[in-house]
Design a protein around this motif. Structure first.
Motif, PDB file in Angstrom:
ATOM      1  N   VAL A 136       2.082 -32.365   2.433  1.00 30.31           N
ATOM      2  CA  VAL A 136       1.343 -33.405   1.691  1.00 30.31           C
ATOM      3  C   VAL A 136       1.226 -33.018   0.221  1.00 30.31           C
ATOM      4  O   VAL A 136       1.466 -33.836  -0.677  1.00 30.31           O
ATOM      5  N   ILE A 137       0.877 -31.757  -0.028  1.00 32.42           N
ATOM      6  CA  ILE A 137       0.727 -31.291  -1.419  1.00 32.42           C
ATOM      7  C   ILE A 137       2.064 -31.386  -2.160  1.00 32.42           C
ATOM      8  O   ILE A 137       2.126 -31.843  -3.302  1.00 32.42           O
ATOM      9  N   VAL A 138       3.143 -30.965  -1.492  1.00 25.99           N
ATOM     10  CA  VAL A 138       4.465 -30.978  -2.130  1.00 25.99           C
ATOM     11  C   VAL A 138       4.867 -32.418  -2.472  1.00 25.99           C
ATOM     12  O   VAL A 138       5.279 -32.703  -3.599  1.00 25.99           O
ATOM     13  N   GLU A 139       4.693 -33.315  -1.524  1.00 28.46           N
ATOM     14  CA  GLU A 139       5.078 -34.710  -1.789  1.00 28.46           C
ATOM     15  C   GLU A 139       4.222 -35.304  -2.919  1.00 28.46           C
ATOM     16  O   GLU A 139       4.753 -35.924  -3.849  1.00 28.46           O
ATOM     17  N   ARG A 140       2.915 -35.089  -2.857  1.00 34.99           N
ATOM     18  CA  ARG A 140       2.040 -35.662  -3.881  1.00 34.99           C
ATOM     19  C   ARG A 140       2.385 -35.130  -5.268  1.00 34.99           C
ATOM     20  O   ARG A 140       2.442 -35.865  -6.253  1.00 34.99           O
ATOM     21  N   SER A 141       2.661 -33.829  -5.331  1.00 35.25           N
ATOM     22  CA  SER A 141       2.967 -33.218  -6.631  1.00 35.25           C
ATOM     23  C   SER A 141       4.285 -33.746  -7.186  1.00 35.25           C
ATOM     24  O   SER A 141       4.397 -34.048  -8.379  1.00 35.25           O
ATOM     25  N   LEU A 142       5.280 -33.870  -6.309  1.00 35.48           N
ATOM     26  CA  LEU A 142       6.578 -34.396  -6.757  1.00 35.48           C
ATOM     27  C   LEU A 142       6.456 -35.865  -7.173  1.00 35.48           C
ATOM     28  O   LEU A 142       7.089 -36.300  -8.141  1.00 35.48           O
ATOM     29  N   ARG A 143       5.627 -36.605  -6.485  1.00 36.68           N
ATOM     30  CA  ARG A 143       5.400 -38.008  -6.875  1.00 36.68           C
ATOM     31  C   ARG A 143       4.718 -38.083  -8.230  1.00 36.68           C
ATOM     32  O   ARG A 143       5.099 -38.888  -9.080  1.00 36.68           O
ATOM     33  N   ARG A 144       3.713 -37.234  -8.428  1.00 36.84           N
ATOM     34  CA  ARG A 144       2.986 -37.265  -9.701  1.00 36.84           C
ATOM     35  C   ARG A 144       3.897 -36.931 -10.865  1.00 36.84           C
ATOM     36  O   ARG A 144       3.716 -37.418 -11.975  1.00 36.84           O
ATOM     37  N   ALA A 145       4.873 -36.058 -10.597  1.00 41.64           N
ATOM     38  CA  ALA A 145       5.803 -35.668 -11.652  1.00 41.64           C
ATOM     39  C   ALA A 145       6.995 -36.624 -11.742  1.00 41.64           C
ATOM     40  O   ALA A 145       7.968 -36.347 -12.449  1.00 41.64           O
ATOM     41  N   ALA A 146       6.927 -37.714 -11.021  1.00 39.34           N
ATOM     42  CA  ALA A 146       7.930 -38.777 -11.100  1.00 39.34           C
ATOM     43  C   ALA A 146       9.331 -38.303 -10.732  1.00 39.34           C
ATOM     44  O   ALA A 146      10.326 -38.691 -11.347  1.00 39.34           O
ATOM     45  N   ILE A 147       9.415 -37.461  -9.692  1.00 37.81           N
ATOM     46  CA  ILE A 147      10.738 -36.983  -9.277  1.00 37.81           C
ATOM     47  C   ILE A 147      10.939 -37.094  -7.765  1.00 37.81           C
ATOM     48  O   ILE A 147      12.031 -36.853  -7.251  1.00 37.81           O
ATOM     49  N   ASP A 149      11.433 -39.540  -5.605  1.00 38.98           N
ATOM     50  CA  ASP A 149      12.542 -40.359  -5.097  1.00 38.98           C
ATOM     51  C   ASP A 149      13.899 -39.690  -5.276  1.00 38.98           C
ATOM     52  O   ASP A 149      14.792 -39.857  -4.460  1.00 38.98           O
ATOM     53  N   GLU A 150      14.024 -38.903  -6.344  1.00 44.11           N
ATOM     54  CA  GLU A 150      15.316 -38.262  -6.605  1.00 44.11           C
ATOM     55  C   GLU A 150      15.562 -37.030  -5.731  1.00 44.11           C
ATOM     56  O   GLU A 150      16.697 -36.602  -5.586  1.00 44.11           O
ATOM     57  N   VAL A 151      14.516 -36.444  -5.196  1.00 45.13           N
ATOM     58  CA  VAL A 151      14.709 -35.181  -4.466  1.00 45.13           C
ATOM     59  C   VAL A 151      14.268 -35.214  -3.005  1.00 45.13           C
ATOM     60  O   VAL A 151      14.489 -34.253  -2.269  1.00 45.13           O
ATOM     61  N   LYS A 152      13.678 -36.327  -2.571  1.00 43.26           N
ATOM     62  CA  LYS A 152      13.071 -36.334  -1.232  1.00 43.26           C
ATOM     63  C   LYS A 152      14.063 -36.036  -0.106  1.00 43.26           C
ATOM     64  O   LYS A 152      13.673 -35.516   0.924  1.00 43.26           O
ATOM     65  N   ASP A 153      15.353 -36.342  -0.344  1.00 44.70           N
ATOM     66  CA  ASP A 153      16.350 -36.082   0.696  1.00 44.70           C
ATOM     67  C   ASP A 153      17.013 -34.718   0.571  1.00 44.70           C
ATOM     68  O   ASP A 153      17.932 -34.407   1.330  1.00 44.70           O
ATOM     69  N   ARG A 154      16.587 -33.937  -0.409  1.00 46.34           N
ATOM     70  CA  ARG A 154      17.208 -32.612  -0.555  1.00 46.34           C
ATOM     71  C   ARG A 154      16.183 -31.551  -0.975  1.00 46.34           C
ATOM     72  O   ARG A 154      16.409 -30.773  -1.903  1.00 46.34           O
ATOM     73  N   LEU A 155      15.078 -31.549  -0.274  1.00 46.62           N
ATOM     74  CA  LEU A 155      14.009 -30.610  -0.620  1.00 46.62           C
ATOM     75  C   LEU A 155      14.416 -29.150  -0.395  1.00 46.62           C
ATOM     76  O   LEU A 155      13.820 -28.237  -0.979  1.00 46.62           O
ATOM     77  N   ASP A 156      15.456 -28.934   0.457  1.00 41.48           N
ATOM     78  CA  ASP A 156      15.897 -27.560   0.719  1.00 41.48           C
ATOM     79  C   ASP A 156      16.942 -27.073  -0.275  1.00 41.48           C
ATOM     80  O   ASP A 156      17.329 -25.905  -0.250  1.00 41.48           O
ATOM     81  N   LEU A 162      19.293 -28.755 -10.099  1.00 42.07           N
ATOM     82  CA  LEU A 162      18.946 -30.077 -10.638  1.00 42.07           C
ATOM     83  C   LEU A 162      19.365 -30.184 -12.095  1.00 42.07           C
ATOM     84  O   LEU A 162      19.613 -29.166 -12.759  1.00 42.07           O
ATOM     85  N   SER A 163      19.385 -31.421 -12.612  1.00 45.88           N
ATOM     86  CA  SER A 163      19.677 -31.600 -14.043  1.00 45.88           C
ATOM     87  C   SER A 163      18.503 -31.053 -14.858  1.00 45.88           C
ATOM     88  O   SER A 163      17.415 -30.818 -14.311  1.00 45.88           O
ATOM     89  N   GLY A 164      18.703 -30.876 -16.156  1.00 45.21           N
ATOM     90  CA  GLY A 164      17.650 -30.311 -17.010  1.00 45.21           C
ATOM     91  C   GLY A 164      16.352 -31.105 -16.940  1.00 45.21           C
ATOM     92  O   GLY A 164      15.262 -30.553 -16.776  1.00 45.21           O
ATOM     93  N   GLY A 165      16.487 -32.434 -17.040  1.00 47.89           N
ATOM     94  CA  GLY A 165      15.300 -33.286 -17.005  1.00 47.89           C
ATOM     95  C   GLY A 165      14.612 -33.247 -15.648  1.00 47.89           C
ATOM     96  O   GLY A 165      13.384 -33.271 -15.554  1.00 47.89           O
ATOM     97  N   GLN A 166      15.436 -33.181 -14.583  1.00 43.84           N
ATOM     98  CA  GLN A 166      14.850 -33.079 -13.241  1.00 43.84           C
ATOM     99  C   GLN A 166      14.161 -31.736 -13.052  1.00 43.84           C
ATOM    100  O   GLN A 166      13.090 -31.653 -12.459  1.00 43.84           O
ATOM    101  N   GLN A 167      14.783 -30.666 -13.577  1.00 44.85           N
ATOM    102  CA  GLN A 167      14.159 -29.340 -13.483  1.00 44.85           C
ATOM    103  C   GLN A 167      12.789 -29.341 -14.166  1.00 44.85           C
ATOM    104  O   GLN A 167      11.841 -28.735 -13.685  1.00 44.85           O
ATOM    105  N   GLN A 168      12.714 -30.040 -15.308  1.00 43.22           N
ATOM    106  CA  GLN A 168      11.443 -30.058 -16.029  1.00 43.22           C
ATOM    107  C   GLN A 168      10.371 -30.780 -15.219  1.00 43.22           C
ATOM    108  O   GLN A 168       9.229 -30.330 -15.132  1.00 43.22           O
ATOM    109  N   ARG A 169      10.760 -31.894 -14.596  1.00 36.05           N
ATOM    110  CA  ARG A 169       9.775 -32.608 -13.783  1.00 36.05           C
ATOM    111  C   ARG A 169       9.400 -31.783 -12.550  1.00 36.05           C
ATOM    112  O   ARG A 169       8.247 -31.814 -12.099  1.00 36.05           O
ATOM    113  N   LEU A 170      10.364 -30.992 -12.034  1.00 33.14           N
ATOM    114  CA  LEU A 170      10.029 -30.081 -10.925  1.00 33.14           C
ATOM    115  C   LEU A 170       8.989 -29.042 -11.388  1.00 33.14           C
ATOM    116  O   LEU A 170       8.041 -28.726 -10.667  1.00 33.14           O
ATOM    117  N   CYS A 171       9.169 -28.541 -12.607  1.00 34.01           N
ATOM    118  CA  CYS A 171       8.211 -27.554 -13.143  1.00 34.01           C
ATOM    119  C   CYS A 171       6.831 -28.179 -13.341  1.00 34.01           C
ATOM    120  O   CYS A 171       5.810 -27.522 -13.146  1.00 34.01           O
TER     121      CYS A 171
END
Ligand SMILES: Nc1ncnc2c1ncn2[C@@H]1O[C@H](COP(=O)(O)OP(=O)(O)OP(=O)(O)O)[C@@H](O)[C@H]1O
Ligand SMILES: [Mg+2]
Length: 265
Positions: A136-147, A149-156, A162-171
């Motif tokens: 739940v925490i992981v999903e909520r955090s990734l949603r808040r960082a607006a990423i 939808d782009e990573v939900k199928d490859r969380l492993d 990831l691309s630079g911009g995606q890496q930043q949203r992951l951070c």
């Protein structure tokens, strides 16, 4: 010149979250921060602006003791969060950095999976009772960082793939996963495209309902859009600090005016 959404009458006075008094920072013999006093409000976005090399990142790093990790760096003065001295010997910097999270200019995901990047903080700080909680925490955090939808199928998959911009949203997701009280962001959008930038700006606005956010930015438009308070630094001095609407429309100091009108920097 800048579209400043808040008028002065709308800027509420909030509690003081961080108080810095007579702060000096030295790198060896270089005096990078000179006698800075600054009170950062709770539930407010504060922008640090100023020309390259003026000390924005250095001062930001004082607020969660990231300068401790730089050998030649020495910090003097007093910095308190909620009235507590963060440089007190009894303060554990690791705990402090969970409470005062940070996002850097250059994305720096751990060499781990996307899931584990976000789960790392909640795991070490015991914020999840079980795997379901953590999910739940992981999903909520990734949603808040607006990423999400782009990573939900490859969380492993590795975060570093990831691309630079995606890496930043992951951070950003990693930083918000521990529910910090203060979030420090050093040019967080410089690797992002305009869509991701506006998503991150929306997130910043959402975060300030509960937290304090301090953002370093070279974009005056961004400072005007996201912040309620602005601090202008020049050559290690905090030259002017006040309501963003005031700083951008009617600054007191001529150096501030020159900077915001593009004459210095
Ligand atoms: N690790 C370091 N070692 C030595 N000097 C440093 C270090 N980091 C910063 N400085 C010096 O401290 C001063 C302030 O630098 P700082 O990085 O805080 O500026 P800044 O306002 O964030 O600039 P920019 O907008 O380019 O990121 C500069 O003179 C810089 O050269
Ligand atoms: Mg910097």
């Amino acid at each position: 010149m800048y579209d400043v959404p808040n008028t002065e009458i709308n800027v509420e006075q909030r509690d003081i979250k961080i108080s810095a008094r007579k702060v000096q920072v030295y790198y060896g013999t270089t005096h990078a921060i000179k006698d800075v006093n600054c009170e950062i409000q709770d539930k407010t976005v504060t922008a640090f602006i100023g020309p390259s090399g003026c000390g924005k990142s250095t001062f930001l790093r004082c607020l969660n003791r990231m300068n401790d990790t730089i050998d030649i760096c020495r910090v003097e003065g007093d910095i308190t969060i909620d009235g507590e001295d963060i440089y007190d010997k009894r303060v554990d910097p690791v705990q402090l950095r969970a409470k005062v999270g940070m996002v850097f200019q250059k994305p720096n995901p751990f060499p781990k999976s996307i899931y584990d990047n976000v789960a790392y903080g909640p795991r070490i700080h015991g914020l999840a009772r079980n795997k379901a909680d953590l999910d739940v925490i992981v999903e909520r955090s990734l949603r808040r960082a607006a990423i999400w939808d782009e990573v939900k199928d490859r969380l492993d998959a590795p975060g570093t793939g990831l691309s630079g911009g995606q890496q930043q949203r992951l951070c950003i997701a990693r930083a918000v996963a521990t529910e910090p009280e203060v979030l420090l962001m050093d040019e967080p959008c410089s690797a992002l495209d305009p869509i991701a930038t506006s998503q991150v700006e929306e997130l910043i606005d959402e975060l300030r309902q509960e937290y304090s956010v301090v953002i370093v930015t070279h974009s005056m438009q961004q400072a005007a859009r996201v912040s309620q308070k602005t601090a202008f630094f020049h050559l290690g001095h905090l030259v002017e600090y006040g309501d963003t609407s005031k700083i951008f429309t009617n600054p007191v100091d001529s150096r501030t005016e020159s900077y915001i009108t593009g004459r210095i920097g």
